[in-house]
Design a protein around this motif. Structure first.
Motif, mmCIF file in Angstrom:
data_model
loop_
_atom_site.group_PDB
_atom_site.id
_atom_site.type_symbol
_atom_site.label_atom_id
_atom_site.label_comp_id
_atom_site.label_asym_id
_atom_site.label_seq_id
_atom_site.Cartn_x
_atom_site.Cartn_y
_atom_site.Cartn_z
ATOM 1 N N PHE A 125 0.834 -1.215 0.000
ATOM 2 C CA PHE A 125 0.000 0.000 0.000
ATOM 3 C C PHE A 125 0.862 1.256 0.000
ATOM 4 O O PHE A 125 0.596 2.208 -0.748
ATOM 5 C CB PHE A 125 -0.933 -0.015 1.207
ATOM 6 C CG PHE A 125 -1.768 1.219 1.327
ATOM 7 C CD1 PHE A 125 -2.824 1.449 0.470
ATOM 8 C CD2 PHE A 125 -1.486 2.167 2.309
ATOM 9 C CE1 PHE A 125 -3.596 2.592 0.579
ATOM 10 C CE2 PHE A 125 -2.243 3.308 2.422
ATOM 11 C CZ PHE A 125 -3.299 3.525 1.559
ATOM 12 N N LYS A 126 1.899 1.295 0.848
ATOM 13 C CA LYS A 126 2.793 2.455 0.888
ATOM 14 C C LYS A 126 3.485 2.660 -0.448
ATOM 15 O O LYS A 126 3.640 3.799 -0.913
ATOM 16 C CB LYS A 126 3.834 2.274 1.997
ATOM 17 C CG LYS A 126 3.264 2.417 3.386
ATOM 18 C CD LYS A 126 4.327 2.175 4.443
ATOM 19 C CE LYS A 126 3.730 2.215 5.840
ATOM 20 N NZ LYS A 126 4.739 1.959 6.875
ATOM 21 N N ASN A 127 3.884 1.568 -1.081
ATOM 22 C CA ASN A 127 4.519 1.664 -2.392
ATOM 23 C C ASN A 127 3.554 2.246 -3.422
ATOM 24 O O ASN A 127 3.937 3.093 -4.238
ATOM 25 C CB ASN A 127 4.998 0.281 -2.825
ATOM 26 C CG ASN A 127 5.825 0.331 -4.074
ATOM 27 O OD1 ASN A 127 6.407 1.352 -4.404
ATOM 28 N ND2 ASN A 127 5.875 -0.781 -4.788
ATOM 29 N N GLN A 128 2.302 1.821 -3.373
ATOM 30 C CA GLN A 128 1.301 2.341 -4.308
ATOM 31 C C GLN A 128 1.039 3.824 -4.060
ATOM 32 O O GLN A 128 0.889 4.598 -5.010
ATOM 33 C CB GLN A 128 0.008 1.538 -4.174
ATOM 34 C CG GLN A 128 -1.035 1.896 -5.208
ATOM 35 C CD GLN A 128 -0.598 1.534 -6.608
ATOM 36 O OE1 GLN A 128 0.029 0.515 -6.826
ATOM 37 N NE2 GLN A 128 -0.920 2.382 -7.565
ATOM 38 N N VAL A 129 0.993 4.231 -2.796
ATOM 39 C CA VAL A 129 0.789 5.648 -2.477
ATOM 40 C C VAL A 129 1.956 6.485 -2.988
ATOM 41 O O VAL A 129 1.755 7.559 -3.584
ATOM 42 C CB VAL A 129 0.583 5.842 -0.948
ATOM 43 C CG1 VAL A 129 0.668 7.309 -0.562
ATOM 44 C CG2 VAL A 129 -0.745 5.246 -0.516
ATOM 45 N N MET A 130 3.178 6.008 -2.773
ATOM 46 C CA MET A 130 4.346 6.767 -3.248
ATOM 47 C C MET A 130 4.355 6.870 -4.768
ATOM 48 O O MET A 130 4.677 7.931 -5.323
ATOM 49 C CB MET A 130 5.636 6.103 -2.748
ATOM 50 C CG MET A 130 5.877 6.306 -1.271
ATOM 51 S SD MET A 130 7.490 5.748 -0.701
ATOM 52 C CE MET A 130 7.396 3.990 -0.950
ATOM 53 N N ALA A 131 3.984 5.794 -5.456
ATOM 54 C CA ALA A 131 3.944 5.833 -6.921
ATOM 55 C C ALA A 131 2.873 6.812 -7.397
ATOM 56 O O ALA A 131 3.090 7.574 -8.357
ATOM 57 C CB ALA A 131 3.678 4.436 -7.475
ATOM 58 N N VAL B 41 1.428 12.178 -9.666
ATOM 59 C CA VAL B 41 0.714 13.459 -9.556
ATOM 60 C C VAL B 41 1.698 14.614 -9.644
ATOM 61 O O VAL B 41 1.447 15.615 -10.336
ATOM 62 C CB VAL B 41 -0.094 13.511 -8.245
ATOM 63 C CG1 VAL B 41 -0.586 14.921 -7.952
ATOM 64 C CG2 VAL B 41 -1.262 12.540 -8.309
ATOM 65 N N VAL B 42 2.834 14.518 -8.968
ATOM 66 C CA VAL B 42 3.849 15.584 -9.028
ATOM 67 C C VAL B 42 4.372 15.731 -10.454
ATOM 68 O O VAL B 42 4.529 16.854 -10.963
ATOM 69 C CB VAL B 42 4.992 15.290 -8.029
ATOM 70 C CG1 VAL B 42 6.175 16.214 -8.260
ATOM 71 C CG2 VAL B 42 4.491 15.415 -6.605
ATOM 72 N N SER B 43 4.616 14.615 -11.107
ATOM 73 C CA SER B 43 5.095 14.665 -12.484
ATOM 74 C C SER B 43 4.057 15.313 -13.403
ATOM 75 O O SER B 43 4.400 16.151 -14.253
ATOM 76 C CB SER B 43 5.411 13.251 -12.967
ATOM 77 O OG SER B 43 5.800 13.267 -14.312
ATOM 78 N N LEU B 44 2.789 14.951 -13.230
ATOM 79 C CA LEU B 44 1.735 15.570 -14.039
ATOM 80 C C LEU B 44 1.604 17.062 -13.747
ATOM 81 O O LEU B 44 1.342 17.867 -14.652
ATOM 82 C CB LEU B 44 0.402 14.855 -13.791
ATOM 83 C CG LEU B 44 0.278 13.455 -14.370
ATOM 84 C CD1 LEU B 44 -1.010 12.798 -13.904
ATOM 85 C CD2 LEU B 44 0.336 13.507 -15.883
ATOM 86 N N TYR B 45 1.782 17.447 -12.489
ATOM 87 C CA TYR B 45 1.719 18.869 -12.131
ATOM 88 C C TYR B 45 2.802 19.657 -12.864
ATOM 89 O O TYR B 45 2.529 20.715 -13.453
ATOM 90 C CB TYR B 45 1.854 19.050 -10.617
ATOM 91 C CG TYR B 45 2.013 20.493 -10.213
ATOM 92 C CD1 TYR B 45 0.917 21.347 -10.197
ATOM 93 C CD2 TYR B 45 3.261 21.010 -9.867
ATOM 94 C CE1 TYR B 45 1.056 22.690 -9.844
ATOM 95 C CE2 TYR B 45 3.410 22.342 -9.511
ATOM 96 C CZ TYR B 45 2.309 23.170 -9.509
ATOM 97 O OH TYR B 45 2.457 24.495 -9.165
#
Length: 92
Positions: A59-65, A70-74
């Motif tokens: 779950f933590k890995n999925q959240v970080m990905a 999102v940061v990359s899209l921003y």
């Protein structure tokens, strides 16, 4: 299982009397407490804890990905907006 053969002789009367004695012993053993140690019973609990830990890490890995995407899209959006500003400004 056993068999005993014997002879008894009564001296005063001089009687001869043979006898046969058979024995049979049967033993049944049931291990009622086999596998009743705490370490055996705690095995399922340890497996569940390990699986929960693995699920937490996944779950933590999925959240970080997701946050990284999102940061990359921003920043892609910021770059596209800046490109649009540059291309829409009139040149003299």
């Amino acid at each position: 299982m056993g068999n005993t053969l014997g002879v008894t002789q009564n001296s005063p009367y001089n009687l001869f009397s043979p006898f046969s004695q058979a024995t049979l012993q049967l033993t049944v053993q049931q291990n009622l407490l086999q596998g009743f140690r705490p370490s055996v019973n705690n095995r399922a609990i340890r497996v569940a804890r390990n699986q929960r830990h693995i699920s937490d890490l996944a779950f933590k890995n999925q959240v970080m990905a997701t946050v990284a995407n999102v940061v990359s899209l921003y920043w892609d959006l910021v770059t596209d907006n800046e490109d649009l500003k540059v291309s829409s400004t009139p040149t003299n």
